[in-house]
Motif scaffolding. Structure first.
Motif, PDB file in Angstrom:
ATOM      1  N   HIS A   5      40.680  32.645  41.123  1.00  0.00           N
ATOM      2  CA  HIS A   5      39.706  31.692  40.580  1.00  0.00           C
ATOM      3  C   HIS A   5      40.256  31.060  39.295  1.00  0.00           C
ATOM      4  N   ALA A   6      40.871  31.872  38.439  1.00  0.00           N
ATOM      5  CA  ALA A   6      41.454  31.351  37.196  1.00  0.00           C
ATOM      6  C   ALA A   6      42.534  30.323  37.512  1.00  0.00           C
ATOM      7  N   ILE A   7      43.376  30.634  38.487  1.00  0.00           N
ATOM      8  CA  ILE A   7      44.429  29.696  38.887  1.00  0.00           C
ATOM      9  C   ILE A   7      43.819  28.384  39.357  1.00  0.00           C
ATOM     10  N   ALA A   8      42.820  28.460  40.195  1.00  0.00           N
ATOM     11  CA  ALA A   8      42.164  27.254  40.715  1.00  0.00           C
ATOM     12  C   ALA A   8      41.549  26.426  39.585  1.00  0.00           C
ATOM     13  N   GLN A   9      40.916  27.085  38.617  1.00  0.00           N
ATOM     14  CA  GLN A   9      40.284  26.377  37.499  1.00  0.00           C
ATOM     15  C   GLN A   9      41.324  25.710  36.600  1.00  0.00           C
ATOM     16  N   ILE A  10      42.425  26.400  36.336  1.00  0.00           N
ATOM     17  CA  ILE A  10      43.484  25.836  35.490  1.00  0.00           C
ATOM     18  C   ILE A  10      44.111  24.635  36.190  1.00  0.00           C
ATOM     19  N   ARG A  11      44.376  24.759  37.479  1.00  0.00           N
ATOM     20  CA  ARG A  11      44.951  23.637  38.216  1.00  0.00           C
ATOM     21  C   ARG A  11      43.977  22.463  38.275  1.00  0.00           C
ATOM     22  N   ALA A  12      42.703  22.746  38.423  1.00  0.00           N
ATOM     23  CA  ALA A  12      41.700  21.673  38.435  1.00  0.00           C
ATOM     24  C   ALA A  12      41.682  20.947  37.086  1.00  0.00           C
ATOM     25  N   PHE A  13      41.745  21.722  35.997  1.00  0.00           N
ATOM     26  CA  PHE A  13      41.792  21.101  34.672  1.00  0.00           C
ATOM     27  C   PHE A  13      43.045  20.252  34.524  1.00  0.00           C
ATOM     28  N   ASN A  14      44.196  20.760  34.959  1.00  0.00           N
ATOM     29  CA  ASN A  14      45.447  20.001  34.868  1.00  0.00           C
ATOM     30  C   ASN A  14      45.343  18.680  35.617  1.00  0.00           C
ATOM     31  N   ARG A  15      44.777  18.712  36.822  1.00  0.00           N
ATOM     32  CA  ARG A  15      44.610  17.471  37.590  1.00  0.00           C
ATOM     33  C   ARG A  15      43.674  16.511  36.856  1.00  0.00           C
ATOM     34  N   PHE A  16      42.575  17.038  36.337  1.00  0.00           N
ATOM     35  CA  PHE A  16      41.610  16.215  35.596  1.00  0.00           C
ATOM     36  C   PHE A  16      42.280  15.552  34.397  1.00  0.00           C
TER      37      PHE A  16
END
Length: 144
Positions: A5-16
């Motif tokens: 979940h942490a990985i997914a959230q960090i990647r989502a932030f990076n894309r944003f």
């Protein structure tokens, strides 16, 4: 928080964030230069004169990729290369007057881009945003 979940959230932030400030555009800040080229100009400006190996170490960039970008910047007459007085095997990089002008334009455009972003937020959130960014940097910066 679960690691996946942490990985997914960090990647989502990076894309944003990369989308928010247009880092993936071929031409950064409506210029003729990519993010990598602009960042290399920044590193040369900040350290000039600076060796290619110092730029490589600072940016953690591949030697062959850096070499190609430096060749382009040299062909564009934005950088100047000269042998080091200390060590003839070392080439030092600095910005030409044209390179300084491009750097100044990119730097001002970047400042304006962030200023425009901040204008969309209430002033109280400016410092909150900066504190969160500083916290991210502190957490992720390798310790000596």
């Amino acid at each position: 928080m679960e690691t996946a979940h942490a990985i997914a959230q960090i990647r989502a932030f990076n894309r944003f964030y990369t989308d928010l400030i247009g880092l993936l555009d071929k031409h950064l800040l409506n210029s003729d230069y990519s993010l990598a080229e602009a960042r290399i100009l920044y590193e040369i400006q900040a350290g000039q004169p600076i060796s290619a190996s110092q730029v490589m170490a600072t940016m953690h960039i591949d030697k062959s990729y850096l070499s190609r970008v430096l060749k382009k910047l040299e062909n564009d007459k934005l950088i100047h290369k000269q042998s080091s007085a200390r060590d003839a095997r070392t080439t030092l990089l600095s910005l030409t007057l044209a390179g300084q002008a491009v750097f100044t334009t990119l730097n001002q455009a970047s400042d304006e881009q962030i200023s425009a972003l901040l204008r969309t937020l209430p002033p109280a959130q400016h410092q909150e945003l900066v504190r969160h960014m500083q916290a991210i940097t502190t957490i992720l910066r390798p310790t000596p």
